[in-house]
Design an enzyme around this catalytic site. Structure first.
Site, PDB file in Angstrom:
ATOM      1  N   LYS A  78       0.976  -1.065   0.030  1.00 32.50           N
ATOM      2  CA  LYS A  78      -0.121  -0.104   0.021  1.00 32.50           C
ATOM      3  C   LYS A  78       0.829   1.302   0.052  1.00 32.50           C
ATOM      4  O   LYS A  78       1.751   1.310   0.833  1.00 32.50           O
ATOM      5  CB  LYS A  78      -0.780  -0.093   1.202  1.00 32.50           C
ATOM      6  CG  LYS A  78      -1.835   1.008   1.408  1.00 32.50           C
ATOM      7  CD  LYS A  78      -2.663   1.069   2.564  1.00 32.50           C
ATOM      8  CE  LYS A  78      -3.879   2.110   2.661  1.00 32.50           C
ATOM      9  NZ  LYS A  78      -4.753   1.999   3.746  1.00 32.50           N
ATOM     10  N   SER A 159      -9.775   2.118   2.761  1.00 30.71           N
ATOM     11  CA  SER A 159      -9.001   2.936   1.982  1.00 30.71           C
ATOM     12  C   SER A 159      -7.929   1.967   1.136  1.00 30.71           C
ATOM     13  O   SER A 159      -7.252   2.425   0.225  1.00 30.71           O
ATOM     14  CB  SER A 159      -8.211   3.706   2.898  1.00 30.71           C
ATOM     15  OG  SER A 159      -7.280   3.240   3.855  1.00 30.71           O
ATOM     16  N   SER A 183     -10.165  -0.176   6.917  1.00 29.29           N
ATOM     17  CA  SER A 183      -9.490  -0.092   5.553  1.00 29.29           C
ATOM     18  C   SER A 183      -8.729  -1.263   5.269  1.00 29.29           C
ATOM     19  O   SER A 183      -8.554  -1.374   3.864  1.00 29.29           O
ATOM     20  CB  SER A 183      -8.799   1.035   5.627  1.00 29.29           C
ATOM     21  OG  SER A 183      -9.156   2.564   5.706  1.00 29.29           O
TER      22      SER A 183
END
Lengths: 495, 483
Positions: A78, A159, A183
């Protein structure tokens, strides 16, 4: 033989060990999968050169007999984790072009364990969002399609939407994520992947771009429970550079993983039965209880009475911390700078242009909540609620060993839906936020498809530091659910 | 009774509270491992944490906590076993994080007291409200480029102790006495070097005036007061400004003012309305600081003798005056020097020589006791020669001058130059006889009743003996011979 990109991490490790293929071959297969799937916009930065170099080094290590836990496994990272020499953006214009001179502890741990980095995945800007539609680098698309509405592109959750989309689309065997209010768990549910957020303090936050310091926690995506256990094991551990990281040894979760949950008591919190929740989700939850009962667990009703205050408290605490954490993006030292007439003007121009709407909204909410005259009514009140929520869990755990809930109140929705009202978007996190506020480990396991053919997840919430029980329950659901569905595009590509 | 200031409408009382920022002596910063040496190249001592790079986290420096506890114990203050670091949020170019990590509601040190010595010999107690730890900011340099400002982050993140006093101070003398005493204590403790010219100690002075007995007046906070002298000057200026303002029918505004040492005036920086809302909240990157009572006790055991204790001991065990004791204890090195020199010797005599001759000489050259060319043992040697009558006090001054210049021992100088006092009465008598023979007129005048001339004869005899004759013996023999 199965396509290399369709392997699990455990099987890939076996294949590498048996010399069925090399880490280089495994990596190359993933690099070409990424190249042909750019329409998903899962990656902000692809790092094929680094990946190949790491893979070659892994092959050498394997030849010499010294390998780490994830040696040769291609993963996605990420883009919230700072990676040395590789652009790290947090999905924001304000950090576009920022190249850290340092490696986050989590990625350093993964690399020490031999993992291969394919690239940096897209995410909601500064991890603020539940749909991956707030990224400066564009929306991420879910590889799954609604079979009744196949023309619409769906969100991958957020997210960590780039990570969930990449793992679901077979672009990486696993991926890192971060979870502040859901997330990891919500995007895992939206993409039919497994996602785990460990206990707060299990993974170091050093070198991870901060959103809300008291809630942010790194975790992992993969396609099986066992794989997430391997990933998490390679990421976690005490770090003296993070004062909130716990001085605890990392258990060998993957070795201890089993589906023997006989005698375990599984709590079903009654407050998670929401009005208007899709029937498919309600049914799947019931099904989950049946599976666990069949495996010898006992289902008990429990109450978490302050659940309804969790979301409002979260949307005070997280923005309050964010408003302060994001103050450092001021155009002075790194990242975007938009000149102005004076220092104040430069700040205003830089931050106006550098941050997107959702980030600005949360900075304003947080600034307001911390302001003189409002601090007690908002921030302090929210902290009190947070303590009550943690106490709810403590009390519930007097009656049970873990909790079973749906992961999210809906399946993946179309891009653009829920964009008109932030509150609708915030409701995505209604089942994941309470565990975040209490710092507890949580996991989403794919358990079935809804009537649109979209994956749904069940969430297991455990006691602090008891990831093993969470994993074992997850393993049981995984075994019972036999979730084998794949996104349409993956099926088509394989054909 | 505190000094009052005369105005048109009568006398005014000055009320002062001080906030002193003292940089903690520590090898590394409050939350990072960067060095803290003064005077390094700009931005040479900046870690990723100090520059607030994305994802960086603070880790508390244990040594700094120990220094704060030590300081708290040194000012008789309550040590809080539980304290909390909080973020003070504001934007500035030399504040990389966009917030300063400080302590707000729960400081590490609570109320304490500092005794100050006033010029009239009285002692006054000034209350300390609190001491807390916080990060220093960097430095903005506005004079390096025509249109841009430069930022030096070397100081960013250095540990400061903010020591806040009660509004117990009345006037400039008390304020300077407070600052000097606080600095002395910090230096004794080794927790701050107190070098105001290097910025390692800085004061904000809160000043208000009122008619004696009235409620507290509105205060102005004066920033940038960077020397003891400036404290005196800014108070003198500000008190006059406030009195004049009120007497002309105006009111004092609550505001922050800046001391301009060049123009010798204070001027408005920002008013209360423009004051920042710092949005303090507990720093979620740091756990609350919990320290153990036992640890505090351990630190207490290592405290040095503090200035006040030392002063009272000097007065009692060396029979020194309060003034002499104050002079000697004002620096730890000075006191140590004195005690080494006085050991086993005449302490009062030693004190006189240290204060009048040695410190007098060093002060003239703007030097510190640590730079003294005469070591404590050497001065002790000189004291011994005086005490056992080997040399007279007058000769001793010459010997001292040579010691100061060459660093030689007193005994060696006396030996080398043949300065031993003549106590042999035969030799002195011989000189007296010569002097009497050479000055028949004065002998006659003396014997005729001009007693004052006795001093003339003493002078002549001393001159002939090159100052070496024992003055007591000279007196006695002269009296006999001139009868």
């Amino acid at each position: 033989m199965t396509k290399l990109t369709h392997l699990t991490i455990a099987k890939a490790l076996k294949g590498l060990k048996n010399k069925d293929f090399t880490a280089k071959e495994l990596t190359e297969a993933h690099i070409s999968a990424i190249e042909t799937s750019r329409s998903l916009n899962a990656f902000i930065t692809e790092t094929p050169d680094i990946a190949l170099k790491q893979a070659e080094e892994s092959d050498k290590r394997r030849a010499s007999g010294t390998t780490g836990l994830l040696d040769g496994i291609p993963i996605a990272v990420k883009d919230l984790f700072c990676t040395k020499g590789v652009q790290t953006t947090a999905g924001s214009h304000i950090l576009e072009g920022f190249i850290p001179t340092y490696e986050s502890t989590v990625t350093a741990n993964l690399f020490d364990n031999g993992a291969v980095m394919l690239g940096k995945t897209n995410l909601d800007e500064f991890a603020m969002g539940s749909s991956n539609t707030t990224s400066y680098f564009g929306n991420v698309i879910n590889p799954w399609k609604n079979q009744n509405k196949p023309e619409a592109d769906l969100v991958p959750g957020g997210s960590s939407g780039g990570s969930s989309s990449a793992v679901a689309a077979r672009l990486a065997l696993g991926a890192t994520g971060t979870d502040t209010g859901g997330s990891i768990r919500q995007p895992a549910a939206f993409t039919g992947t497994v996602g785990i957020k460990p206990t707060y303090g299990r993974c170091s936050r050093w070198g991870t771009v901060a959103f809300s310091s008291s809630l942010d926690q790194a975790g992992a995506f993969a396609r099986t429970v066992e794989d997430t256990a391997l990933m998490l094991q390679a990421m976690a551990g005490h770090d003296p550079k993070d004062s909130t990281s716990a001085q605890k040894d990392v258990p060998d979760w993957s070795a201890a993983l089993n589906d023997d949950i006989k005698g375990l008591k599984i709590g079903i919190p009654k407050e998670y039965r929401l009005d208007g929740m899709p029937e498919d989700i309600e049914k799947l939850w019931q099904q989950g209880m049946e599976w666990l009962k069949e495996s010898g667990a006992e289902i008990v009703d429990v109450s978490l009475p302050h659940t309804k205050y969790a979301l409002p408290a979260y949307y005070i605490i997280a923005p309050a911390e964010a408003s302060s954490n994001l103050a450092r993006y001021d155009g002075v030292r790194y990242g975007l700078r938009v000149e102005g007439e004076d220092l104040q003007g430069m700040y205003e121009n830089t931050r106006a242009e550098g941050f997107g709407d959702e980030v600005k909204r949360r900075i304003m909410i947080g600034t307001y909540a911390l302001s003189a005259g409002y601090y007690d009514a908002y921030y302090i009140k929210a902290q009190k609620v947070r303590r009550l929520i943690a106490e709810d869990f403590t009390k519930a755990y007097e009656q049970c060993d873990a909790l079973l809930t749906p992961t999210a109140p809906s399946a993946a929705f179309a891009i653009g839906e829920k964009e008109d009202d932030p509150i609708k978007m915030y409701l995505n996190d209604v089942f994941t936020v309470p565990a975040s506020l209490a710092g507890l480990p949580g996991m989403s396991v794919p358990a079935g498809l809804d009537h649109d053919g979209l994956p749904l997840g069940l969430q297991i919430i455990g006691k602090a530091w008891d990831e093993q029980t969470v994993l074992n329950i997850g393993k049981t659901i995984e075994k019972s659910a036999q979730f084998a569905a794949m996104p349409q595009m993956v099926v088509q590509k394989a054909a | 009774m505190a000094k009052l200031t005369k105005g048109e409408t009568g006398e005014w009382e000055t009320v002062i509270g001080m906030e002193v920022h003292a940089q903690v002596i520590a090898k590394s910063k409050l939350f990072s491992g960067s060095a803290t040496t003064f005077g390094a190249e700009p931005n040479a001592q900046v870690s990723l944490v100090d520059a607030a790079m994305p994802g960086m986290l603070p880790v508390l420096n244990e040594h700094v906590v120990e220094q704060a506890v030590r300081t708290g114990l040194g000012i008789n203050a309550k040590i809080n076993l539980h304290s909390v670091f909080a973020r003070k949020n504001y934007f500035y170019a030399d504040l990389p994080q966009g917030y300063q990590i400080s302590q707000f509601e729960d400081p590490i040190v609570g109320t304490g007291t500092i005794e100050i010595d006033l010029p009239d010999g009285t002692i006054k107690e000034i209350g300390v409200t609190r001491l807390h730890l916080e990060q220093d900011a960097g430095k903005s340099l506005h004079d390096q480029h025509p249109t841009k400002s430069y930022v030096d982050l070397n100081r960013s993140g250095c540990a400061l102790m903010e020591i806040v006093s009660e509004p117990d101070i009345r006037g400039p003398e008390e304020a300077t006495a407070y600052l000097s005493k606080l600095r002395m204590i910090l230096r004794y403790l080794g927790t701050c070097d107190g070098n105001m010219d290097e910025g390692s100690m800085r004061a904000d002075v809160n000043i208000s005036v009122r008619k004696p007995g009235d409620e507290l007046g509105t205060r102005a906070e004066i920033k940038n007061v960077n020397s003891v002298k400036a404290v005196q000057q800014c108070i003198d200026y500000e008190v006059r400004r406030q009195i004049d303002l009120i007497e002309e029918g105006g009111t004092v505004k609550q505001e922050t003012r800046l001391w301009d040492p060049a123009k010798m005036e204070t001027r408005s920086m920002r008013s209360k309305e423009d004051a920042h809302d710092y949005r303090y909240f507990p720093d979620p990157d740091l756990l609350p600081l919990e320290i153990k009572h036992e640890w505090v006790e351990e630190i207490k055991q290592t405290l040095p003798e503090l200035p006040d204790q030392k002063k009272h001991r000097f007065m009692k065990s060396y029979d020194l005056s309060a003034y002499d004791s104050s002079v000697l204890i004002s620096e730890r090195a000075r006191a140590d020097f004195f005690e080494t020199a006085a050991k086993g010797r005449n302490a009062k005599l030693t004190a006189n020589w240290v204060i009048n001759e040695l410190l007098g000489g060093l002060n003239k050259e703007n030097k510190n006791i640590k730079d003294s060319p005469i070591k404590a043992e050497q001065l002790g040697g000189l004291i011994e020669l005086i005490s056992d009558n080997t040399i007279s006090g007058k000769i001793a001054k010459d010997v001292f001058a040579t010691m100061y210049e060459t660093g030689q021992d007193a005994a060696a100088i006396v030996e080398e130059k043949g300065l031993k006092q003549v106590t042999d009465t035969g030799a002195i008598e011989k000189i007296i006889d010569e002097v009497i023979a050479e000055n028949p007129d004065n002998v006659a005048a003396y014997q005729g009743g001009k007693d004052k001339l006795f001093g003339f004869f003493v002078g002549q005899v001393m001159k002939k003996s090159q100052g070496k004759a024992n003055p007591a013996a000279v007196n006695e023999l002269l009296k006999k011979k001139l009868k």
